[in-house]
Scaffold this motif. Structure first.
Motif, PDB file in Angstrom:
ATOM      1  N   PRO A   1      80.406  37.058  73.992  1.00 48.87           N
ATOM      2  CA  PRO A   1      79.005  36.982  74.428  1.00 48.87           C
ATOM      3  C   PRO A   1      78.353  38.350  74.630  1.00 48.87           C
ATOM      4  O   PRO A   1      77.210  38.549  74.183  1.00 48.87           O
ATOM      5  CB  PRO A   1      79.085  36.172  75.727  1.00 48.87           C
ATOM      6  CG  PRO A   1      80.278  35.286  75.528  1.00 48.87           C
ATOM      7  CD  PRO A   1      81.265  36.132  74.778  1.00 48.87           C
ATOM      8  N   PRO A   2      79.005  39.325  75.283  1.00 50.44           N
ATOM      9  CA  PRO A   2      78.356  40.641  75.412  1.00 50.44           C
ATOM     10  C   PRO A   2      78.088  41.296  74.058  1.00 50.44           C
ATOM     11  O   PRO A   2      77.052  41.945  73.865  1.00 50.44           O
ATOM     12  CB  PRO A   2      79.360  41.449  76.241  1.00 50.44           C
ATOM     13  CG  PRO A   2      80.121  40.422  77.019  1.00 50.44           C
ATOM     14  CD  PRO A   2      80.252  39.267  76.087  1.00 50.44           C
TER      15      PRO A   2
ATOM     16  N   SER B   1      75.030  39.562  72.505  1.00 45.57           N
ATOM     17  CA  SER B   1      73.794  39.980  73.159  1.00 45.57           C
ATOM     18  C   SER B   1      73.386  41.383  72.724  1.00 45.57           C
ATOM     19  O   SER B   1      72.214  41.651  72.438  1.00 45.57           O
ATOM     20  CB  SER B   1      73.982  39.922  74.676  1.00 45.57           C
ATOM     21  OG  SER B   1      72.788  40.219  75.351  1.00 45.57           O
TER      22      SER B   1
ATOM     23  N   ALA C   1      68.389  39.900  81.021  1.00 46.55           N
ATOM     24  CA  ALA C   1      69.101  39.729  82.291  1.00 46.55           C
ATOM     25  C   ALA C   1      69.457  38.273  82.561  1.00 46.55           C
ATOM     26  O   ALA C   1      70.431  37.982  83.257  1.00 46.55           O
ATOM     27  CB  ALA C   1      68.243  40.276  83.435  1.00 46.55           C
ATOM     28  N   SER C   2      68.680  37.354  82.012  1.00 50.09           N
ATOM     29  CA  SER C   2      68.903  35.935  82.291  1.00 50.09           C
ATOM     30  C   SER C   2      70.232  35.456  81.720  1.00 50.09           C
ATOM     31  O   SER C   2      70.558  35.714  80.557  1.00 50.09           O
ATOM     32  CB  SER C   2      67.767  35.095  81.698  1.00 50.09           C
ATOM     33  OG  SER C   2      68.057  33.714  81.798  1.00 50.09           O
ATOM     34  N   ARG C   3      70.982  34.720  82.533  1.00 49.09           N
ATOM     35  CA  ARG C   3      72.262  34.183  82.079  1.00 49.09           C
ATOM     36  C   ARG C   3      72.069  33.068  81.058  1.00 49.09           C
ATOM     37  O   ARG C   3      72.973  32.766  80.281  1.00 49.09           O
ATOM     38  CB  ARG C   3      73.051  33.652  83.278  1.00 49.09           C
ATOM     39  CG  ARG C   3      73.437  34.723  84.290  1.00 49.09           C
ATOM     40  CD  ARG C   3      74.173  34.125  85.469  1.00 49.09           C
ATOM     41  NE  ARG C   3      75.381  33.427  85.068  1.00 49.09           N
ATOM     42  CZ  ARG C   3      76.169  32.760  85.911  1.00 49.09           C
ATOM     43  NH1 ARG C   3      75.847  32.693  87.196  1.00 49.09           N
ATOM     44  NH2 ARG C   3      77.252  32.150  85.469  1.00 49.09           N
ATOM     45  N   ASP C   4      70.882  32.449  81.067  1.00 45.76           N
ATOM     46  CA  ASP C   4      70.616  31.350  80.142  1.00 45.76           C
ATOM     47  C   ASP C   4      70.040  31.816  78.810  1.00 45.76           C
ATOM     48  O   ASP C   4      69.802  31.003  77.921  1.00 45.76           O
ATOM     49  CB  ASP C   4      69.636  30.353  80.779  1.00 45.76           C
ATOM     50  CG  ASP C   4      70.235  29.652  81.986  1.00 45.76           C
ATOM     51  OD1 ASP C   4      71.464  29.441  81.981  1.00 45.76           O
ATOM     52  OD2 ASP C   4      69.479  29.322  82.918  1.00 45.76           O
TER      53      ASP C   4
ATOM     54  N   ARG D   1      73.992  31.575  75.408  1.00 46.88           N
ATOM     55  CA  ARG D   1      75.194  30.938  75.938  1.00 46.88           C
ATOM     56  C   ARG D   1      76.134  30.561  74.799  1.00 46.88           C
ATOM     57  O   ARG D   1      75.674  30.164  73.719  1.00 46.88           O
ATOM     58  CB  ARG D   1      74.831  29.669  76.714  1.00 46.88           C
ATOM     59  CG  ARG D   1      73.952  29.898  77.921  1.00 46.88           C
ATOM     60  CD  ARG D   1      73.569  28.584  78.594  1.00 46.88           C
ATOM     61  NE  ARG D   1      72.633  27.808  77.785  1.00 46.88           N
ATOM     62  CZ  ARG D   1      72.894  26.645  77.220  1.00 46.88           C
ATOM     63  NH1 ARG D   1      74.093  26.097  77.352  1.00 46.88           N
ATOM     64  NH2 ARG D   1      71.978  26.003  76.516  1.00 46.88           N
TER      65      ARG D   1
ATOM     66  N   ASP E   1      67.903  30.494  74.416  1.00 47.53           N
ATOM     67  CA  ASP E   1      66.792  29.851  75.116  1.00 47.53           C
ATOM     68  C   ASP E   1      65.518  30.107  74.311  1.00 47.53           C
ATOM     69  O   ASP E   1      64.768  31.042  74.578  1.00 47.53           O
ATOM     70  CB  ASP E   1      66.664  30.423  76.532  1.00 47.53           C
ATOM     71  CG  ASP E   1      65.514  29.789  77.306  1.00 47.53           C
ATOM     72  OD1 ASP E   1      64.947  28.790  76.811  1.00 47.53           O
ATOM     73  OD2 ASP E   1      65.179  30.296  78.391  1.00 47.53           O
TER      74      ASP E   1
END
Length: 373
Positions: A23-24, A27, A36-39, A42, A60
């Motif tokens: 995931p990192p 991103s 910054a949002s975790r959503d 995913r 999202d």
């Protein structure tokens, strides 16, 4: 091999990388400054990661600031898919949306959140979802009618089909409301979620919903779309009936309200009947005529009603349905508001459906029907 990413053609909220990454890493690849949002991004739960890495991720897409800051040409792809209303062009909203609602949206008078406006009858509320940011995001839809007369028109006067359509569309209203207002999804994401988790019936409803959301969809066009889908929805709903249920302790109150919180209350929430419209304990929405489509055969040991109006029920269909779901020896104690010979009509309907020892007590609003299956 150079890393690349594409938008899944079957689900625009899913990004597919050319090779497994964490995931990192995903991103950092997608944004110059990771959100910054975790959503925001995913891992797709449908894929099993290997050593924390996988190929599919969910974005999202309801956050336009997030989407428009994507790199590697993805932002332009989303712009073509979303076709947002840009400030430099004349903004257009669906033709079915009343002028006063359009004016509030286009004048930027609505803050972020969900806003409800009374729709044009027989249609339900107009729901407007707003997200303010660098861009103002707007999504809107109108809830389906809750009036049985509307669906009788779609079903060509067939009452049974009309009740089935009413049940399907009002359940869709309720599910969409839950996702948008309580779980804070955008309407588009909520429809995607319903498409993912529901059966073929709701997929047909969503097909009609999407067709009606076009800017050129007038009220007449919306009704035409629903009418064209109604036959398929009825047929599909009957093929894919959900598992029938058993009433609590075998006890059922037809038209039940607040008076019987410890049994199942079967109530269609019919406007003008004088019954409650919300807050009913153990509520199952439906008509007595459709009991055999709702409850397990021979699962009802006791059936009652309080203040049930004679005129609200097709007694031939209702008693035949009741006969299918009641156990042999099951007891009937129904208070039915009758006038003149109406009580005799109910009595004969129960007898023709196979009930025994059918008797009448009282008259008018105090009429009681007793019987055994």
């Amino acid at each position: 091999m150079a890393l690349s990413v594409t938008i899944d053609p079957s689900d625009s909220g899913r990004l597919v990388f050319s090779q497994p990454i964490t995931p990192p890493q995903a991103s950092a690849f997608l944004w110059t400054k990771p959100p910054a949002s975790r959503d925001a991004l995913r891992p797709d739960p449908g894929e099993r990661p290997m050593a924390g890495a996988q190929r599919r991720f969910l974005i999202d897409k309801s956050d336009l600031d997030l989407v428009f800051s994507l790199r590697h040409g993805l932002a332009n792809q989303y712009v073509r898919r979303i076709q947002p209303i840009m400030a430099k062009a004349p903004a257009t909203l669906p033709a079915w949306m009343p002028a006063h609602v359009r004016e509030q949206i286009l004048a930027f008078k609505l803050p972020s959140g969900v806003h409800r406006f009374t729709g044009v009858k027989p249609w339900g509320d107009i729901v407007v979802w707003i997200r303010q940011g660098t861009y103002m995001q707007v999504e809107a839809y109108q809830e389906y009618p809750q009036d049985i007369a509307f669906y009788l028109g779609l079903a060509g006067g067939n009452a049974r089909d009309a009740r089935l359509l009413l049940s399907v569309y009002t359940q869709f209203n309720a599910d969409l409301r839950l996702l948008v207002e309580q779980r804070k999804m955008s309407p588009a994401d909520a429809r995607d979620e319903l498409r993912r988790i529901n059966d073929a019936v709701f997929k047909l409803v969503i097909e009609g919903t999407v067709a009606m959301l076009g800017t050129g969809a007038s009220m007449t066009a919306m009704n035409t779309t629903l009418r064209s889908l109604s036959t398929n929805i009825v047929a599909t709903a009957r093929r894919s009936q959900v598992t029938r249920i058993k009433p609590i302790n075998g006890k059922l109150n037809v038209g039940g309200g607040h008076e019987t919180p410890h049994m199942t209350n079967l109530n269609p929430i019919k406007a003008g009947s004088g019954g409650p419209s919300s807050g009913i304990s153990n509520h199952v929405r439906g008509y007595m005529e459709d009991m055999d489509q709702i409850f397990v055969p021979r699962s009802v040991t006791f059936m009652m009603s309080s203040r049930l109006r004679f005129v609200d029920v097709d007694w031939t269909a209702a008693t035949q349905a009741a006969a299918k779901v009641m156990q042999v020896g099951g007891k009937v104690e129904m208070n039915i508001w009758c006038q003149g010979f109406q009580a005799q009509i109910v009595k004969k309907a129960f007898e023709r459906a196979g009930f025994r020892n059918v008797t009448i007590s009282g008259k008018g609003t105090g009429t009681m029907i007793f019987a055994f299956r």
